[in-house]
Write a protein that holds these residues in place. Structure first.
Motif, PDB file in Angstrom:
ATOM      1  N   ALA A   1      32.274  24.135  46.067  1.00  0.00           N
ATOM      2  CA  ALA A   1      31.460  25.352  46.169  1.00  0.00           C
ATOM      3  C   ALA A   1      32.133  26.394  47.070  1.00  0.00           C
ATOM      4  CB  ALA A   1      30.076  25.020  46.717  1.00  0.00           C
ATOM      5  N   THR A   2      32.317  27.585  46.521  1.00  0.00           N
ATOM      6  CA  THR A   2      32.855  28.699  47.301  1.00  0.00           C
ATOM      7  C   THR A   2      31.705  29.615  47.720  1.00  0.00           C
ATOM      8  OG1 THR A   2      33.359  29.696  45.171  1.00  0.00           O
ATOM      9  CG2 THR A   2      35.225  28.827  46.418  1.00  0.00           C
ATOM     10  N   THR A   3      31.995  30.492  48.670  1.00  0.00           N
ATOM     11  CA  THR A   3      31.015  31.440  49.179  1.00  0.00           C
ATOM     12  C   THR A   3      31.393  32.844  48.727  1.00  0.00           C
ATOM     13  OG1 THR A   3      30.517  30.075  51.082  1.00  0.00           O
ATOM     14  CG2 THR A   3      30.073  32.420  51.299  1.00  0.00           C
ATOM     15  N   PHE A   4      30.446  33.516  48.080  1.00  0.00           N
ATOM     16  CA  PHE A   4      30.730  34.856  47.551  1.00  0.00           C
ATOM     17  C   PHE A   4      29.958  35.933  48.311  1.00  0.00           C
ATOM     18  CE2 PHE A   4      31.297  32.155  43.690  1.00  0.00           C
ATOM     19  CZ  PHE A   4      32.630  32.449  43.448  1.00  0.00           C
ATOM     20  N   ASN A   5      30.559  37.117  48.343  1.00  0.00           N
ATOM     21  CA  ASN A   5      29.852  38.328  48.778  1.00  0.00           C
ATOM     22  C   ASN A   5      29.558  39.154  47.540  1.00  0.00           C
ATOM     23  OD1 ASN A   5      29.956  38.523  51.897  1.00  0.00           O
ATOM     24  ND2 ASN A   5      31.969  37.789  51.291  1.00  0.00           N
ATOM     25  N   LYS A   6      28.436  39.897  47.587  1.00  0.00           N
ATOM     26  CA  LYS A   6      28.122  40.778  46.461  1.00  0.00           C
ATOM     27  C   LYS A   6      28.700  42.164  46.761  1.00  0.00           C
ATOM     28  CE  LYS A   6      24.327  42.036  43.434  1.00  0.00           C
ATOM     29  NZ  LYS A   6      22.877  41.995  43.214  1.00  0.00           N
ATOM     30  N   THR A   7      29.497  42.688  45.841  1.00  0.00           N
ATOM     31  CA  THR A   7      30.092  44.015  46.007  1.00  0.00           C
ATOM     32  C   THR A   7      29.691  44.864  44.795  1.00  0.00           C
ATOM     33  OG1 THR A   7      32.126  43.814  44.704  1.00  0.00           O
ATOM     34  CG2 THR A   7      32.127  42.765  46.888  1.00  0.00           C
ATOM     35  N   PRO A   8      29.910  46.184  44.859  1.00  0.00           N
ATOM     36  CA  PRO A   8      29.591  47.020  43.695  1.00  0.00           C
ATOM     37  C   PRO A   8      30.363  46.576  42.448  1.00  0.00           C
ATOM     38  CG  PRO A   8      29.989  48.379  45.642  1.00  0.00           C
ATOM     39  CD  PRO A   8      30.359  46.963  46.022  1.00  0.00           C
ATOM     40  N   ASN A   9      31.485  45.875  42.643  1.00  0.00           N
ATOM     41  CA  ASN A   9      32.292  45.420  41.501  1.00  0.00           C
ATOM     42  C   ASN A   9      32.016  43.984  41.097  1.00  0.00           C
ATOM     43  OD1 ASN A   9      33.693  47.912  41.397  1.00  0.00           O
ATOM     44  ND2 ASN A   9      34.976  47.229  43.091  1.00  0.00           N
ATOM     45  N   GLY A  10      31.053  43.353  41.743  1.00  0.00           N
ATOM     46  CA  GLY A  10      30.723  41.970  41.399  1.00  0.00           C
ATOM     47  C   GLY A  10      30.847  41.041  42.594  1.00  0.00           C
ATOM     48  N   TYR A  11      30.878  39.739  42.305  1.00  0.00           N
ATOM     49  CA  TYR A  11      30.911  38.726  43.369  1.00  0.00           C
ATOM     50  C   TYR A  11      32.356  38.312  43.666  1.00  0.00           C
ATOM     51  CZ  TYR A  11      25.934  38.248  42.263  1.00  0.00           C
ATOM     52  OH  TYR A  11      24.602  38.477  42.041  1.00  0.00           O
ATOM     53  N   PHE A  12      32.708  38.326  44.953  1.00  0.00           N
ATOM     54  CA  PHE A  12      34.062  37.932  45.367  1.00  0.00           C
ATOM     55  C   PHE A  12      34.000  37.125  46.664  1.00  0.00           C
ATOM     56  CE2 PHE A  12      34.636  41.727  42.828  1.00  0.00           C
ATOM     57  CZ  PHE A  12      35.725  41.401  42.030  1.00  0.00           C
ATOM     58  N   THR A  13      34.979  36.207  46.827  1.00  0.00           N
ATOM     59  CA  THR A  13      35.131  35.543  48.129  1.00  0.00           C
ATOM     60  C   THR A  13      35.696  36.572  49.108  1.00  0.00           C
ATOM     61  OG1 THR A  13      37.433  34.881  47.770  1.00  0.00           O
ATOM     62  CG2 THR A  13      35.739  33.355  46.995  1.00  0.00           C
ATOM     63  N   ILE A  14      35.646  36.229  50.392  1.00  0.00           N
ATOM     64  CA  ILE A  14      36.231  37.110  51.411  1.00  0.00           C
ATOM     65  C   ILE A  14      37.710  37.354  51.116  1.00  0.00           C
ATOM     66  CG2 ILE A  14      37.070  37.049  53.817  1.00  0.00           C
ATOM     67  CD1 ILE A  14      34.358  36.119  54.672  1.00  0.00           C
ATOM     68  N   MET A  15      38.375  36.372  50.519  1.00  0.00           N
ATOM     69  CA  MET A  15      39.797  36.510  50.208  1.00  0.00           C
ATOM     70  C   MET A  15      40.033  37.329  48.942  1.00  0.00           C
ATOM     71  SD  MET A  15      40.813  34.791  52.769  1.00  0.00           S
ATOM     72  CE  MET A  15      42.557  34.515  52.540  1.00  0.00           C
ATOM     73  N   GLY A  16      38.937  37.767  48.295  1.00  0.00           N
ATOM     74  CA  GLY A  16      39.066  38.633  47.125  1.00  0.00           C
ATOM     75  C   GLY A  16      39.124  37.915  45.794  1.00  0.00           C
ATOM     76  N   GLU A  17      38.819  36.601  45.804  1.00  0.00           N
ATOM     77  CA  GLU A  17      38.860  35.847  44.537  1.00  0.00           C
ATOM     78  C   GLU A  17      37.554  36.037  43.763  1.00  0.00           C
ATOM     79  OE1 GLU A  17      41.536  32.950  47.193  1.00  0.00           O
ATOM     80  OE2 GLU A  17      39.353  33.168  47.322  1.00  0.00           O
ATOM     81  N   SER A  18      37.671  36.235  42.454  1.00  0.00           N
ATOM     82  CA  SER A  18      36.490  36.463  41.611  1.00  0.00           C
ATOM     83  C   SER A  18      35.851  35.132  41.222  1.00  0.00           C
ATOM     84  CB  SER A  18      36.899  37.214  40.344  1.00  0.00           C
ATOM     85  OG  SER A  18      37.708  36.377  39.536  1.00  0.00           O
TER      86      SER A  18
ATOM     87  N   ILE B   1      31.440  19.264  39.406  1.00  0.00           N
ATOM     88  CA  ILE B   1      30.368  20.248  39.555  1.00  0.00           C
ATOM     89  C   ILE B   1      30.936  21.461  40.294  1.00  0.00           C
ATOM     90  CG2 ILE B   1      28.143  20.692  40.726  1.00  0.00           C
ATOM     91  CD1 ILE B   1      28.067  17.361  40.469  1.00  0.00           C
ATOM     92  N   ILE B   2      30.627  22.656  39.801  1.00  0.00           N
ATOM     93  CA  ILE B   2      31.127  23.877  40.434  1.00  0.00           C
ATOM     94  C   ILE B   2      29.941  24.587  41.084  1.00  0.00           C
ATOM     95  CG2 ILE B   2      32.250  26.110  40.041  1.00  0.00           C
ATOM     96  CD1 ILE B   2      33.716  24.796  37.672  1.00  0.00           C
ATOM     97  N   GLY B   3      30.129  25.037  42.330  1.00  0.00           N
ATOM     98  CA  GLY B   3      28.990  25.613  43.027  1.00  0.00           C
ATOM     99  C   GLY B   3      29.304  26.824  43.863  1.00  0.00           C
ATOM    100  N   SER B   4      28.231  27.360  44.458  1.00  0.00           N
ATOM    101  CA  SER B   4      28.358  28.416  45.451  1.00  0.00           C
ATOM    102  C   SER B   4      27.218  28.238  46.446  1.00  0.00           C
ATOM    103  CB  SER B   4      28.289  29.791  44.800  1.00  0.00           C
ATOM    104  OG  SER B   4      28.413  30.797  45.800  1.00  0.00           O
ATOM    105  N   ASN B   5      27.511  28.501  47.712  1.00  0.00           N
ATOM    106  CA  ASN B   5      26.466  28.407  48.735  1.00  0.00           C
ATOM    107  C   ASN B   5      26.735  29.399  49.853  1.00  0.00           C
ATOM    108  OD1 ASN B   5      28.701  26.619  49.779  1.00  0.00           O
ATOM    109  ND2 ASN B   5      27.284  26.497  51.496  1.00  0.00           N
ATOM    110  N   CYS B   6      25.701  29.647  50.619  1.00  0.00           N
ATOM    111  CA  CYS B   6      25.748  30.464  51.833  1.00  0.00           C
ATOM    112  C   CYS B   6      25.990  31.959  51.551  1.00  0.00           C
ATOM    113  CB  CYS B   6      26.791  29.932  52.806  1.00  0.00           C
ATOM    114  SG  CYS B   6      26.347  30.246  54.529  1.00  0.00           S
ATOM    115  N   THR B   7      25.841  32.742  52.605  1.00  0.00           N
ATOM    116  CA  THR B   7      26.021  34.202  52.632  1.00  0.00           C
ATOM    117  C   THR B   7      25.020  34.945  51.745  1.00  0.00           C
ATOM    118  OG1 THR B   7      28.337  33.966  53.202  1.00  0.00           O
ATOM    119  CG2 THR B   7      27.649  36.118  52.364  1.00  0.00           C
ATOM    120  N   LEU B   8      24.965  34.642  50.446  1.00  0.00           N
ATOM    121  CA  LEU B   8      24.024  35.328  49.561  1.00  0.00           C
ATOM    122  C   LEU B   8      22.619  34.744  49.707  1.00  0.00           C
ATOM    123  CD1 LEU B   8      26.131  35.449  46.267  1.00  0.00           C
ATOM    124  CD2 LEU B   8      25.732  37.347  47.859  1.00  0.00           C
ATOM    125  N   GLY B   9      21.630  35.643  49.671  1.00  0.00           N
ATOM    126  CA  GLY B   9      20.248  35.189  49.622  1.00  0.00           C
ATOM    127  C   GLY B   9      19.897  34.762  48.200  1.00  0.00           C
TER     128      GLY B   9
END
Ligand SMILES: [Zn+2]
Length: 292
Positions: free
Chosen positions: A174-191, A206-214
């Motif tokens: 599971a990676t952690t994404f931020n929401k940007t105007p261009n979509g979801y990206f990790t801090i390192m810029g991975e889509s 299993i592929i996941g995402s957790n944290c940062t996003l509500g």
């Protein structure tokens, strides 16, 4: 013996994970800046009580209290020699309160080091640290390995490779994404697409995402991930967005609001759900109720 293999359960129904560990330990008196993983040895009854609350709330799986349990991370506090004990004990604590039908996931979190050229760490060095930690967790009796809160896809891949070498068990990445105007990206810029493609290449289960996003921001993320993979998807959002209060950070979302969003996250394609920062056993209970 487990009554049913973990991957079979996913095929049958939505699987419920636990909520936060860190914020629960802070509420139990852990001082900020202290090492949560040390409580596996010093205050096992407190950690065990958090696990028990989550199982009683309806969680099928809990994460061991080993988020910062690589030797690299523990080294920063002079505790690298306790790596094996901290991780094995963590599984024992969870296993003691794990119902017969439920599971214990060995938790791997970030090392805090960045891979070259941004940092000074080598890919091999991180993989070796994750291999050691995953080996200790599996020796302790973990049913699966869950790699979580990865801000760097490269580090997540190092963790997957280390975990795969450690043993033959289901692996979640599971990676952690931020929401940007261009979509979801990790801090390192991975889509999202880059992360999913890399994890499919590494054959994670299993592929996941957790944290940062509500939870609200994970509804669209669930849909995007579903459109990109047929693998099971795990999502563990925070309890909304944190707000500053009295010099600290608090989460104001209610369990009912969270559970309503989780319902939509499941409808959008998630197969496994739980909570991250700011969630507690009430949130997991509310999820179990809406998924019933
Ligand atoms: Zn979190």
């Amino acid at each position: 013996m487990r009554p049913k293999p973990f991957l079979d359960l996913i095929a049958e129904r939505t699987v419920i994970f636990d909520g936060a560990m860190g914020t629960m330990l802070l509420n139990a008196g852990l001082s900020s800046g202290a090492i949560p993983e040390l409580w596996n040895i010093e205050k096992p009854e407190v950690v065990q009580n958090v696990h028990r609350q989550y199982y009683e709330a309806g969680a099928d799986v809990v994460h061991t209290n080993t988020f910062g349990g690589t030797a690299i991370k523990l080294q920063q506090k002079g505790l690298a020699d306790k790596m094996g004990t901290i991780n094995k004990t963590a599984v024992t604590i969870a296993r003691r309160v794990c119902p017969d039908h439920a599971f214990v996931a060995g938790d791997l979190g970030p090392t805090g080091k960045m891979i070259k050229p941004l940092g000074d760490a080598e890919m091999d060095e991180l993989e070796a640290a994750f291999y050691q930690q995953a080996t200790a967790l599996l020796q302790g009796g973990a049913d699966l390995i869950s790699i979580e809160t990865m801000f760097s896809l490269q580090e997540a891949v190092a963790a997957v490779r280390g975990a795969k070498k450690a043993g033959n068990c289901p692996i979640i990445a599971a990676t952690t994404f931020n929401k940007t105007p261009n979509g979801y990206f990790t801090i390192m810029g991975e889509s999202v697409a880059q992360c999913i493609s890399a994890f499919e290449t590494e054959s994670v289960d299993i592929i996941g995402s957790n944290c940062t996003l509500g939870s609200r921001d994970m509804i669209d993320l669930a849909g995007e991930m579903r459109s990109l993979t047929t693998k099971p998807i795990l999502l563990q959002p925070n309890a909304g967005k944190p707000v500053q209060q009295n010099g600290g950070v608090i989460y104001k979302q209610t369990a009912a609001e969270f559970a309503d969003d989780i319902r939509q996250i499941v409808d959008a394609g998630a197969d496994l759900v739980g909570g991250c920062c700011g969630t507690n056993a009430d949130f997991i209970k509310a999820i179990a109720a809406v998924l019933e």
